[in-house]
Design an enzyme around this catalytic site. Structure first.
Site, short mmCIF file in Angstrom:
data_model
loop_
_atom_site.label_atom_id
_atom_site.label_comp_id
_atom_site.label_asym_id
_atom_site.label_seq_id
_atom_site.Cartn_x
_atom_site.Cartn_y
_atom_site.Cartn_z
N ASP A 114 -46.48 -32.33 9.91
CA ASP A 114 -46.81 -31.57 9.20
C ASP A 114 -45.37 -31.66 7.81
O ASP A 114 -44.71 -30.82 8.03
CB ASP A 114 -46.72 -29.27 9.18
CG ASP A 114 -47.01 -29.31 8.80
OD1 ASP A 114 -47.46 -29.78 7.33
OD2 ASP A 114 -47.17 -27.47 9.17
N HIS B 54 -56.48 -29.19 0.38
CA HIS B 54 -56.53 -28.87 1.07
C HIS B 54 -57.50 -30.25 2.48
O HIS B 54 -58.29 -29.74 2.95
CB HIS B 54 -56.20 -27.66 2.24
CG HIS B 54 -55.75 -28.08 3.19
ND1 HIS B 54 -56.06 -28.29 4.45
CD2 HIS B 54 -54.20 -26.92 3.50
CE1 HIS B 54 -55.39 -27.91 5.65
NE2 HIS B 54 -54.74 -26.65 5.14
N ARG C 56 -63.14 -23.74 8.37
CA ARG C 56 -61.67 -24.92 8.75
C ARG C 56 -62.48 -26.60 8.81
O ARG C 56 -63.06 -26.39 9.00
CB ARG C 56 -61.62 -24.88 10.46
CG ARG C 56 -60.89 -25.16 11.17
CD ARG C 56 -59.41 -25.72 10.96
NE ARG C 56 -58.46 -24.07 10.95
CZ ARG C 56 -57.21 -24.24 11.00
NH1 ARG C 56 -56.72 -24.53 10.32
NH2 ARG C 56 -56.78 -22.51 10.89
N GLU D 10 -53.56 -33.90 1.74
CA GLU D 10 -53.79 -32.75 0.59
C GLU D 10 -53.03 -32.70 -0.80
O GLU D 10 -51.56 -32.89 -0.66
CB GLU D 10 -53.23 -31.31 1.10
CG GLU D 10 -53.15 -31.49 3.00
CD GLU D 10 -52.24 -30.46 3.51
OE1 GLU D 10 -52.67 -29.57 3.03
OE2 GLU D 10 -52.62 -30.19 4.84
O1 LIG Z 1 -54.55 -22.80 8.84
P1 LIG Z 1 -53.93 -22.76 7.64
O2 LIG Z 1 -53.52 -21.52 7.53
O3 LIG Z 1 -55.33 -23.30 7.21
O4 LIG Z 1 -53.57 -24.10 7.72
C1 LIG Z 1 -53.49 -25.53 8.65
C2 LIG Z 1 -52.21 -26.11 7.83
O5 LIG Z 1 -51.75 -26.74 6.11
C3 LIG Z 1 -51.37 -26.88 5.36
O6 LIG Z 1 -51.70 -27.07 4.53
C4 LIG Z 1 -49.53 -26.87 5.95
O7 LIG Z 1 -48.41 -27.71 5.68
C5 LIG Z 1 -49.90 -26.17 7.94
O8 LIG Z 1 -48.51 -25.93 7.76
C6 LIG Z 1 -50.65 -25.11 8.13
O9 LIG Z 1 -50.91 -25.22 9.10
#
Ligand SMILES: O=P(O)(O)OC[C@H]1O[C@@H](O)[C@H](O)[C@@H](O)[C@@H]1O
Length: 318
Positions: A230, A185, A73, A292
């Site tokens: 988002d 991301h 994360r 992203e």
């Molecule tokens: O919790 P994750 O799977 O890492 O995703 C985080 C976010 O990633 C973003 O790229 C998406 O557009 C969101 O919808 C999503 O909530």
């Protein structure tokens, strides 16, 4: 190619301070002689830290799992071969959200560095590039079954004094065509989300995932983030930078892309941040914005034997 050993313009054998590369069990860290550094976890080939003279540029949750038990994360998780929840009628349908690249262990392939003459004619190291690889045979059995294509990924991370570049090469090494999506991301570190603006999205079409995936056109020349956000901005010119600035127009980041024509802008805001077990502290949504770069609004088709390449370059605090 390792260019660090080429004869230097100030004479063969002149010793130039070289980037250091520190390889641990599950991380690779490169540091330029000028102090900038980048750290990559082999799990997901996730960039977890990028430090410039101004400090840490990426956000990493205090509760991010760094032991390979969950996608990390924060930093720059790499999304491949599907963005978001996989559609049920697609070859990716049995994969987890955002695919398998961020939850697989990659291999460190090596480093190369480049040098040139500085303004005062002295030789200096300009950049260091770290390459990581992932292929079908390296996946878990579960992922191999869920996506049975022979592929090869090479992810290159280049650190310069003021920029970080991430480039992905996708190769189809099998006999069947496959379709994929890619997204870098990137969790950018910001002091105060209420003072952040995202520029160069005006008049661009986007899908708002917080409003039932409805389509809209951006009206703001400088987008402020004031709630859960988002959005998938589409059909952007990758050479026009997405600029993250302060409200008084000081550029914090500038992101240009190659072959990545979509950009997702994401901030979970208070309630969703609280709901994510690996997001901490609860109010850290104020210190991050995800911008992203990707190709996610359609599928890229890669024919047998072909290769595709795309990437981003993030310049910091210009
Ligand atoms: O919790 P994750 O799977 O890492 O995703 C985080 C976010 O990633 C973003 O790229 C998406 O557009 C969101 O919808 C999503 O909530």
């Amino acid at each position: 190619m390792d260019r660090s050993h080429k004869p230097s313009a100030i004479g063969v054998g002149a010793s130039l301070p070289q980037p250091s590369v520190d390889i641990q069990d599950n991380t690779v860290k490169a540091t330029l002689p000028t102090g900038q550094s980048v750290t990559i976890h082999l799990y997901g080939a996730t960039v977890t830290s990028w430090k410039t003279a101004n400090g840490e540029q990426l956000f990493l949750s205090q509760k991010a799992h760094l032991d390979g038990s969950k996608p990390i994360r924060g930093g720059i998780p790499l999304v491949f071969p599907v963005f978001g929840p996989p559609p049920s009628n697609h070859a990716t349908s049995s994969l987890p959200q955002h695919g398998f690249a961020r939850n697989s262990t990659w291999e460190f392939l090596g480093k190369s560095s480049s040098e040139s003459l500085g303004k005062d004619q002295s030789q200096e190291v300009l950049s260091v590039k770290l390459d990581f690889g992932l292929s079908h045979g390296m996946l878990s059995e579960e992922f191999r079954k869920a996506w049975p294509y022979e592929f090869g990924l090479v992810y290159s991370i280049t650190l310069t004094k003021d920029a970080l570049e991430t480039t992905l090469q996708v190769r189809n090494e099998g006999k069947q065509n496959f379709e994929f999506q890619v997204l870098m991301h990137t969790y950018l570190n910001v002091e105060d989300i209420s003072k952040v603006r995202v520029k160069n999205l005006e008049n661009k079409n986007y899908v708002d995932k917080t409003r039932g995936a409805t389509s809209h056109t951006e009206s703001s020349p400088a987008l402020a983030i004031t709630q859960e956000t988002d959005r998938v901005y589409q059909a952007l010119d990758p050479t026009v930078p997405i600029v993250v600035s302060t409200a008084d127009d000081k550029a914090l980041f500038s992101i240009t892309r190659e072959a990545l024509t979509d950009v997702v802008v994401w901030n979970p805001w208070a309630e969703k941040a609280k709901g994510m077990a690996d997001f901490a502290p609860d109010d850290a949504y104020k210190n991050m914005i995800c911008v992203e770069a990707g190709t996610v609004s359609a599928w890229q088709t890669l024919e047998a034997g072909d290769a595709w390449e795309g990437g981003q370059s993030i310049k910091s605090r210009l």
